[in-house]
Design a protein around this motif. Sequence first.
Motif, PDB file in Angstrom:
ATOM      1  N   UNK A 518     -51.159 -31.972   6.466  1.00 29.42           N
ATOM      2  CA  UNK A 518     -50.778 -30.604   6.099  1.00 29.42           C
ATOM      3  C   UNK A 518     -51.934 -29.949   5.348  1.00 29.42           C
ATOM      4  N   UNK A 519     -52.738 -29.243   6.070  1.00 31.93           N
ATOM      5  CA  UNK A 519     -53.932 -28.628   5.484  1.00 31.93           C
ATOM      6  C   UNK A 519     -53.542 -27.657   4.371  1.00 31.93           C
ATOM      7  N   UNK A 520     -54.274 -27.716   3.267  1.00 36.84           N
ATOM      8  CA  UNK A 520     -54.026 -26.809   2.156  1.00 36.84           C
ATOM      9  C   UNK A 520     -53.087 -27.364   1.104  1.00 36.84           C
ATOM     10  N   UNK A 521     -52.514 -28.547   1.361  1.00 41.81           N
ATOM     11  CA  UNK A 521     -51.611 -29.162   0.381  1.00 41.81           C
ATOM     12  C   UNK A 521     -52.360 -30.264  -0.357  1.00 41.81           C
ATOM     13  N   UNK A 522     -52.193 -30.295  -1.662  1.00 43.02           N
ATOM     14  CA  UNK A 522     -52.832 -31.340  -2.459  1.00 43.02           C
ATOM     15  C   UNK A 522     -51.852 -31.822  -3.521  1.00 43.02           C
ATOM     16  N   UNK A 523     -51.779 -33.147  -3.680  1.00 43.59           N
ATOM     17  CA  UNK A 523     -50.964 -33.746  -4.726  1.00 43.59           C
ATOM     18  C   UNK A 523     -51.881 -34.178  -5.870  1.00 43.59           C
ATOM     19  N   UNK A 524     -51.524 -33.799  -7.083  1.00 43.81           N
ATOM     20  CA  UNK A 524     -52.300 -34.181  -8.263  1.00 43.81           C
ATOM     21  C   UNK A 524     -51.354 -34.692  -9.328  1.00 43.81           C
ATOM     22  N   UNK A 525     -51.741 -35.828  -9.936  1.00 44.23           N
ATOM     23  CA  UNK A 525     -50.887 -36.348 -10.986  1.00 44.23           C
ATOM     24  C   UNK A 525     -50.927 -35.393 -12.169  1.00 44.23           C
TER      25      UNK A 525
END
Length: 676
Positions: A518-525
């Motif tokens: 899913x381009x443009x999605x980022x998970x960050x803690x």
Amino acid sequence: MSKQGSLSINSENIFPIIKKWLYSDHDIFFRELISNGCDAITKLKKLSMMGEYEMPEGYKGRVDVIVNTSDKTLTFIDNGLGMTEDEVNEYINQIAFSGATDFIEKYKDKANDDQIIGHFGLGFYSAFMVASEVHIDTLSYKADAKPVHWECDGGTEYTMAEGDKSEVGTKITLFVNDDVLEFCNKYKAREVITKYCSFMPTEIFISEAPDNGTETIKLDDKLDSDEIVETITPEKEGEDIKLKIKKRPELLNETNPLWNRHPNECTPEEYKKFYRDVFNDYKEPLFWIHLNMDYPFNLKGILYFPKINMEYESIEGTIKLYNNQVFIADNIKEVIPEFLMLLKGVIDCPDLPLNVSRSALQNDGFVKKISDYITKKVADKLSGMCKTEKEEYEKYWEDISPFIKFGCLKDDKFCEKMTDYILFKNLDGKYLTLPECLEVKPIDVEENATDENGEKVEAEVVDEAEADEEKKEKVIYYVTDEQQQSQYINMFKQAKMDAVILKHNIDQPFVSQLEAKNEGIKFSRIDTDITDSLTNKTSKKTREELDKQAEVLKGIFETALKKKDMKVSVQKLKNKKIASMITLSEESRRMQDMMKMYAMPGMDPNMFGAGDGETLVLNANHPLVTYITENQKSEDSEMFAKQLYDLAKLQHTPLSPEEMTEFVQRSNDILLKLAK
């Protein structure tokens, strides 16, 4: 008149091959011989329906297995259509000629609904895996047919003569080898028959010979007189009269399994009972999927979602594969996608292209279609639940999420279907789908806003209507340990920000896959960085002052901690009670997690400490940070610096034993100073 001859075999020494290589499990001969008996009965019923045979009044097809420990024999008896001498010649003496195939071909226009089990002529010869000698006694249903007796000692020679069987059907007697006499034990035989034949379409009974013993039952008018051994008079008035009778054969199978019925005809209690009976699991399944397909292939089954351990590596389900109600194997990977093996269930597919031993699949593109169909049905069931039964779906989520995430990692098509139906629990305990997590609210800064020193603050994000779609932040923050990361969680809540809970082993590879697909999605803690929402807005001048302060503090902390090239950032946090924090870039953290995952046994788990991505964040609004800045040469500054660093690290990752010992001692020293 007795007849002798040689079996028609195309290759020499076929029996050693059969005994050693044809079947992977030697107990499979039970399945093969019972299957042949069931086929003989099915054929006879079909002939009767077509008017080619008049069935005796009260006829009920059955297969009997008789174990005889003293004689070291196993006997299989069916009341099916039997064989003539010519048919014995054709189906027994010519190895690999299939009677089932011949029957289907002959009656294909009239018998297309038959459940003929056998496909190969080698099933009978599985008997020689355990028997030194095999006898057949058979009588055909055909008018004026004569009984046939056939014997073979496991070589290529046989003897065939007129027999003495008086009832239509076939009796096969195995003289069992000494090294496998366990199969002549009733309990062992029952165990194997239950394994392979629990759902065969004809009743299967087991009994012992020669003395079958007795059992005591209540009075039953349906008893035959020769069954009764003794009448037992009750000792007390009002008790039932009981009879001691000859022990009856024990029924071992269910001829109409639940998966053959229409889902509308099955009750929840029946599904649960079937689950308990088949899998010996008394914990109720969460829910189930009833598979029922007629085109382009025939497939029926039930898949259960058990309550599974969150540590997905330890999950081990069981999916039993059947062919026309005959057990084939557990968890055949060609048919059952790997991630579905976390479930429990049964699948019955008569169209499976099996090899000659019926214990494995032949390579066939058809099998892939079956696998794809099963995957689609599971995805349809789950997505449908999320759409129409959201509350129930949420109730099950914690239990089924490892299965779904594992499925997404293993199967791209399943992942595509399920992406929008993955649930994430947020900080308030509410479940959100991925699209709901991505509903970002832009930060709106007033046009003439100023910082706490009166300096003008430039707006960093414009009104949502004017925002460029590509510049909207699509970061999903997550928490892996609610206790350890509680300080960050409190800061997020105060700033009216949200995060999701991802605390299981499977979550890290899962979110990496979501990012890739899913381009443009980022998970960050949640402790990856200090976002603008957690700090006071600063002017350009104030930011320059904070950067200068960071340089000063960097030197102090490097000296105190004996760490070179530390990254230190000074921010004006909104929460003035927080003095220090540590952030670690998402990339560095994932690299550390991967290294820990593949660490060698005995390796120190703390050896993968702070790397290039770690930053010490100090709060310019906190008095301790101000004190250290203004009292660089004070003897307490170094002690406070160490304490602030350890406090920050505790919120980020556990301290090593040595670090914890030093931290506790230093805390005591600070308290002593305050007490003076």
